[in-house]
Design a protein around this motif. Structure first.
Motif, short mmCIF file in Angstrom:
data_model
loop_
_atom_site.label_atom_id
_atom_site.label_comp_id
_atom_site.label_asym_id
_atom_site.label_seq_id
_atom_site.Cartn_x
_atom_site.Cartn_y
_atom_site.Cartn_z
N SER A 1 3.62 3.90 -0.10
CA SER A 1 4.35 2.71 0.44
C SER A 1 5.92 2.55 -0.11
O SER A 1 6.50 1.72 -0.07
CB SER A 1 3.59 1.44 0.41
N PHE A 2 6.04 3.51 -1.36
CA PHE A 2 7.09 3.05 -1.93
C PHE A 2 8.10 3.92 -1.58
O PHE A 2 9.54 3.52 -1.44
CB PHE A 2 7.10 3.88 -3.32
N GLN B 1 -5.18 -2.88 3.00
CA GLN B 1 -5.96 -3.46 2.25
C GLN B 1 -7.07 -4.03 3.18
O GLN B 1 -8.24 -3.88 2.84
CB GLN B 1 -5.35 -4.73 1.86
N SER C 1 -12.85 -10.69 1.73
CA SER C 1 -14.28 -10.23 1.41
C SER C 1 -15.10 -11.29 1.68
O SER C 1 -16.36 -11.02 2.03
CB SER C 1 -14.17 -10.07 -0.27
N ARG D 1 -10.55 0.05 -7.62
CA ARG D 1 -11.49 1.25 -7.65
C ARG D 1 -11.29 2.55 -7.20
O ARG D 1 -11.29 3.57 -7.42
CB ARG D 1 -12.68 0.59 -7.19
N HIS D 2 -10.43 2.28 -5.68
CA HIS D 2 -9.91 3.24 -4.90
C HIS D 2 -8.94 4.10 -5.61
O HIS D 2 -8.92 5.25 -5.65
CB HIS D 2 -9.14 2.85 -3.72
N ALA E 1 0.33 -7.29 -0.21
CA ALA E 1 0.93 -6.00 -0.88
C ALA E 1 -0.13 -5.30 -1.94
O ALA E 1 0.69 -4.40 -2.55
CB ALA E 1 2.43 -6.11 -1.34
N ILE E 2 -1.09 -6.05 -2.25
CA ILE E 2 -1.84 -5.59 -3.48
C ILE E 2 -2.08 -4.05 -3.29
O ILE E 2 -2.02 -3.37 -4.35
CB ILE E 2 -3.05 -6.36 -3.37
N PHE E 3 -2.76 -3.60 -2.35
CA PHE E 3 -3.17 -2.29 -2.18
C PHE E 3 -1.78 -1.33 -2.07
O PHE E 3 -1.95 -0.19 -2.70
CB PHE E 3 -4.03 -2.17 -1.00
N ALA E 4 -0.81 -1.81 -1.52
CA ALA E 4 0.45 -1.04 -1.41
C ALA E 4 0.98 -0.63 -2.65
O ALA E 4 1.46 0.42 -3.14
CB ALA E 4 1.47 -1.87 -0.45
N VAL E 5 0.75 -1.60 -3.69
CA VAL E 5 1.60 -1.47 -4.94
C VAL E 5 0.44 -1.14 -6.11
O VAL E 5 0.93 -0.30 -7.16
CB VAL E 5 1.91 -2.81 -5.48
N VAL F 1 2.67 -4.95 6.04
CA VAL F 1 2.07 -4.85 4.74
C VAL F 1 0.80 -5.61 4.64
O VAL F 1 0.69 -6.73 5.15
CB VAL F 1 2.89 -5.38 3.67
N SER G 1 -1.00 1.92 -6.17
CA SER G 1 -1.05 3.23 -6.78
C SER G 1 -0.10 3.25 -7.98
O SER G 1 -0.01 4.38 -8.77
CB SER G 1 -0.38 3.93 -5.53
N ARG G 2 0.67 2.28 -8.41
CA ARG G 2 1.75 2.61 -9.37
C ARG G 2 1.41 1.79 -10.77
O ARG G 2 1.95 1.70 -11.52
CB ARG G 2 3.23 2.06 -9.18
N LEU H 1 -9.32 -0.98 3.74
CA LEU H 1 -10.08 -0.52 2.44
C LEU H 1 -11.14 -1.50 2.55
O LEU H 1 -12.27 -1.00 2.20
CB LEU H 1 -9.24 -0.82 1.38
N VAL H 2 -11.14 -2.66 2.63
CA VAL H 2 -12.12 -3.65 2.33
C VAL H 2 -12.91 -3.56 3.63
O VAL H 2 -14.36 -3.44 3.32
CB VAL H 2 -11.79 -5.28 2.30
N LEU I 1 -11.46 -3.90 -5.46
CA LEU I 1 -11.78 -2.56 -4.53
C LEU I 1 -10.53 -1.73 -4.57
O LEU I 1 -10.59 -0.23 -4.49
CB LEU I 1 -12.08 -3.05 -3.00
N ALA I 2 -9.34 -2.07 -4.58
CA ALA I 2 -8.22 -1.26 -4.59
C ALA I 2 -8.10 -0.73 -5.87
O ALA I 2 -7.68 0.48 -5.81
CB ALA I 2 -6.94 -2.43 -4.28
N SER J 1 -10.83 -8.04 -3.22
CA SER J 1 -9.90 -7.00 -2.45
C SER J 1 -8.92 -6.13 -3.85
O SER J 1 -8.98 -5.16 -3.62
CB SER J 1 -8.90 -7.81 -1.87
#
Lengths: 351, 531
Positions: B459-460, B430, B400, A263-264, A225-229, B426, A231-232, B433-434, A260-261, A257
């Motif tokens: 996703s919220f 990710q 990675s 940085r995005h 869930a790292i990328f999903a979260v 979920v 943004s906040r 992205l990678v 990278l998230a 990861s």
């Protein structure tokens, strides 16, 4: 006779230390934190300086270098051991130079000017004997020890400069430095921490329980869930196992990861790492031993037909990092090479 | 002279076409009010009588309209109310007569446009289960029917009025309300969070009189995670509905088309309570409801039931089975010998593609990426190894490390949103992205029945929260988070879905072909026009 006793005592301690290192392993994380490891190494090196038989600085350096080689061979993933050995070598060189009377600055720095004017490089053999060298070296090592003791507090003191109220901070796995950092900020500010659990060992759970006990609003999320979260999240603050010479990191699995998230989403990535983690080494990955793998994935009966990879560390390139917070203050990743040249002598990079 | 006749002739044919704008507006307002009242009453399930009254202006329109035939038996009460609007407009018909010559021509065009608009809105209003009807079909004149799109209740948990309304609705349908469990992270206080240990069926009486037993079983399978994955859930749902239809008998004085839809509503609420409906299930339900309400009323019960059963079978065959074959065909073109393919979790479609490619003797190896707490990748791994495909297994944190070896990434999807975002398990975002960072192509495989008109950017706002206790893990006999409920500042977040932005996805393979992510609204439009 007392000399022989001391020597056997010394060798016993060294052997015990090496056995400890071998046992530690990087599977479940080191048995002790890297700070403790650094302290243990420095105690041992001080003992070697005090008890081993040597007459000149060159001898001492040779002894320490040998021991250092054995220690790093016992546990290659534990880089703080090698770092401390290099620090002590640098201390010896400095003390030797000071005893000789020449100023430190001109000896240490390799500048273009020096190359032009010096002509032939003078060979330093460190063969001269100085009476007070031992005492000076031991005193310098004691200073190093006090520095090591205060690293976590020094880093934690800077917390309020970097965390404002009502922030959402993300962290990965478990780092004692980051825990102290966040706890210090929590005394005065209210913020929210999201901890990624870092499978398969889930060190993040320990971190979360530790943080929530002090009253910090903590949330545990799965790695997926790292990328999903992200943004906040306002900031990502993580610890690392090693800081490499180019400003990159050798950190726990999954950190790339996260970087990278971050940085995005243009989220700043802040690394809390004390200076003893700075290492002139090249990035080498290492994997878990087989029994650790079997303990992680017990249910896979088809394990024999399947390749399972379980890397322990990730390489994070310096472009993804915003800031390093260490006991000497905050630095950009582009400045790390300079700090390294102050800590270690270039000839000691390869033990 | 001529135009007076024309005007009168027109008025005779379409008596309730108001000529003047003010009267037109009044009628329009009246119509809107009736329409809204009808929507409310449909929710209250008071029965068909009021809705009949609303249909009356429509039934006076020219016969070719299919709607009129359905309403024929109930036309008897209609004329009673019909004369009401007619005489109101009749006296005003003579007024535009002395107007200049071009006005009747304009009014004729105006009439045609308004008539067409009204037909369209009425047709749209007649589509069953269409609370968002105003958005789904084209509403050419925006002043007609400003239908507010209703937000689904499962994303409004933080609004007490909505929760109360839902509770009342469930009480009426005699379905127990499932209560939330555990501390909810503040960012997600608008969503439900249930515990797996407290299934809804514990609160039901046995045997349940309101809910069909196959639906009860299905709900339990959903909430316990026995049936998981959007294709599996949709197929299970359709089979359960088939059983319901087989066991259904029309009560006297009721119409099958009307009553069966009403019978299905509590079942759908129940299933929603067990586990929020997926986009694929939503589309399947819409299809069924449409098929049911399109059953002509003179159709006998047995005939109607067999017709519905064949419809459902055809839907499954076309949209799921054949679509999978078509997607495999396209996808196999993209797999070349020597490929190293990365897959995430368990997607029935991607597994199907890989097995078929292996049968067509393509040489490749697969890397299965898995993540806690669901660990669905193990199922995918098991199936692939059984076929004899050489596999590697990693957790998502090792991404990675493993990506430099990978040549392609195949991902499944739960739904494709109208703005091109991919909603999937979920962790998918990710991986995308990678993969993009390492310049590895990302291909998403998705059937068209999973395309959805919703739009979402993060996703919220709309997600599903799974049981938070799943995140707990016991290692070496110690469970770190055992007493997380006791610590007030600790929360566990177990998200189920996330959305992947379209710039991470290189290609979407559907049964209609290979399209870029941004072409999803085009496909939706084509589908709507077909229907």
């Amino acid at each position: 006779m007392p000399g022989a006793d001391k020597e056997t005592d010394l060798t016993e301690r060294i052997e015990a230390f090496l056995a400890d290192l071998k046992r530690g392993g990087s599977g479940t994380g080191p048995l002790r934190g890297s700070g403790e490891m650094a302290r243990e190494t420095t105690y041992l090196l001080r003992r070697i300086t005090a008890q081993a038989r040597w007459s000149s600085a060159g001898d001492l350096m040779e002894i320490i270098r040998n021991e250092g080689r054995r220690m790093t061979a016992a546990q290659p993933s534990e880089t703080t051991v090698g770092n401390m050995v290099r620090r002590v070598l640098k201390i010896i060189r400095e003390e030797y130079a000071r005893s000789r009377g020449s100023s430190e600055e001109t000896e240490q720095q390799e500048s273009l000017h020096k190359l032009l004017t010096a002509g032939e490089l003078s060979e330093e053999t460190f063969r001269e004997h100085f009476v007070h060298l031992k005492a000076n070296v031991i005193e310098a090592i004691n200073e190093l020890l006090t520095e090591l003791d205060g690293t976590t507090d020094n880093i934690a003191m800077q917390a309020l400069e970097h965390i404002h109220s009502n922030e959402v901070i993300m962290t990965v796995g478990r780092s004692r430095t980051v825990e102290a950092f966040l706890k210090d900020a929590a005394r005065k500010r209210k913020f929210h921490v999201i901890v990624a659990e870092c499978a398969p060992f889930c060190q993040g759970h320990e971190m979360a329980t530790g943080l929530s006990k002090v009253g910090i609003e903590t949330t545990v999320i799965a790695d997926a869930a790292i990328f999903a979260v992200m943004s906040r999240v306002n900031k990502v603050i993580i610890g690392t196992q090693t800081v490499l010479a180019n400003g990159g990191l050798r950190a726990v699995n999954g950190t790339h990861s996260v970087a990278l998230a971050a940085r995005h989403h243009s989220t700043p990535l802040i690394i809390c790492a004390p200076m003893f983690k700075l290492s002139p080494q090249v990035f080498t990955t290492c994997s878990l031993s087989l029994n650790d793998v079997n303990s992680c994935f017990p249910v896979l009966k088809i394990l024999s037909k399947v390749n399972v990879h379980c890397p322990v560390f990730d390489y994070v390139p310096p472009e993804l990092i915003t800031l390093f917070i260490s006991n000497i203050g905050g630095n950009a990743p582009s400045y790390i090479y300079r700090l390294m040249s102050e800590l270690y002598h270039p000839e000691d990079h390869k033990l | 002279m001529y135009h007076r006749y024309v005007v009168v002739a027109l008025s005779r044919r379409k008596p309730n076409e108001g000529k003047e704008l003010t009267k037109e507006e009044k009628q329009r307002l009246r119509k809107q009010k009736k329409h809204q009242k009808k929507q409310k009453e449909r929710k209250n399930e008071k029965g068909p009588s009021e809705t009949e009254k609303d249909k009356t202006p429509v039934s006076l329109l020219p016969p070719p309209q299919p709607v009129a035939t359905q309403k024929a038996p109930s036309a008897l009460p209609a004329p009673a109310s019909a004369p009401i609007p007619v005489p109101a407009s009749a006296p005003f018909h003579s007024s535009p007569a002395p107007s200049p010559a071009d006005k009747p021509a304009k009014s004729k065009a105006e009439l045609k446009a308004e008539r067409r608009a009204r037909q369209e809105t009425d047709r749209a209003a007649k589509q069953p289960g269409s609370s968002s009807s105003g958005i789904k079909t084209k509403v050419p004149l925006s002043e007609l029917n400003p239908v507010v799109k209703r937000l689904p209740e499962h994303v409004q948990v933080d609004d007490p009025a909505v929760v109360k309304r839902l509770a009342k609705k469930l009480e009426r349908q005699q379905i127990p309300l499932r209560s939330d469990y555990g501390y909810k992270v503040s960012l997600f206080s608008h969503l439900h969070q249930y515990s797996r240990k407290a299934p809804l069926t514990q609160l039901l009486s046995i045997p349940s009189t309101v809910i069909h037993p196959s639906i009860v079983r299905l709900g339990l399978q959903y909430s316990q995670g026995i049936v998981a994955g959007s294709n599996a859930r949709s197929v299970a749902l359709l089979h359960a509905f088939k059983q319901v239809i087989r066991d259904y008998t029309t009560p006297p004085n009721e119409e099958l088309s009307r009553d069966l839809v009403n019978k299905l509503k509590p079942y759908i609420s129940f299933l929603n309570q067990c586990r929020p409906l997926s986009a694929s299930m939503g589309n399947a339900i819409k299809y069924i409801k449409k098929e049911i309400s399109n059953i002509p009323s003179q159709c006998k019960e047995e005939e109607a039931k067999t017709k519905l059963l064949t419809c459902i079978d055809r839907y499954i065959e076309e949209k799921i089975v054949l679509a999978a074959k078509a997607i495999s065909k396209y996808a196999i073109e993209k797999i070349s010998d020597g490929d190293v393919i990365l897959v995430y979790g368990y997607s029935s479609l991607v597994n199907n593609i890989l097995c078929e490619a292996f049968e067509k003797s393509r040489k490749f190896r697969v890397i299965v990426v898995d993540s806690r707490p669901r660990l669905e990748g193990r199922e995918a791994l098991r199936r692939l190894v059984q076929r004899g495909i050489s596999c590697t297994y990693v957790l998502i944190s090792a991404l990675s490390y493993i990506l430099p070896e990978v040549s392609k990434v195949f991902l499944g999807a739960h739904a494709l949103l109208a703005n091109g975002y991919v909603m999937s398990r979920v962790g998918t975002s990710q991986i995308a992205l990678v993969a993009r960072t390492y310049n590895v192509p990302v291909l998403v495989c998705c059937e068209t029945y999973k395309f959805c008109e919703r739009v979402q950017t993060d996703s919220f706002v709309s997600n599903e929260l799974d049981d938070p206790d799943d995140l707990m893990v016991t290692r070496k006999g110690k469970t770190q988070l055992e007493n997380w409920q006791d610590v007030s500042s600790l929360g566990l977040l177990n998200l189920v879905y996330d959305v992947t932005p379209p710039d991470f996805v290189d290609l979407v393979i559907t049964d209609l072909g290979m399209i870029p992510c941004t072409s999803v609204p085009v496909v939706l439009r084509v589908k709507n026009l077909d229907q």
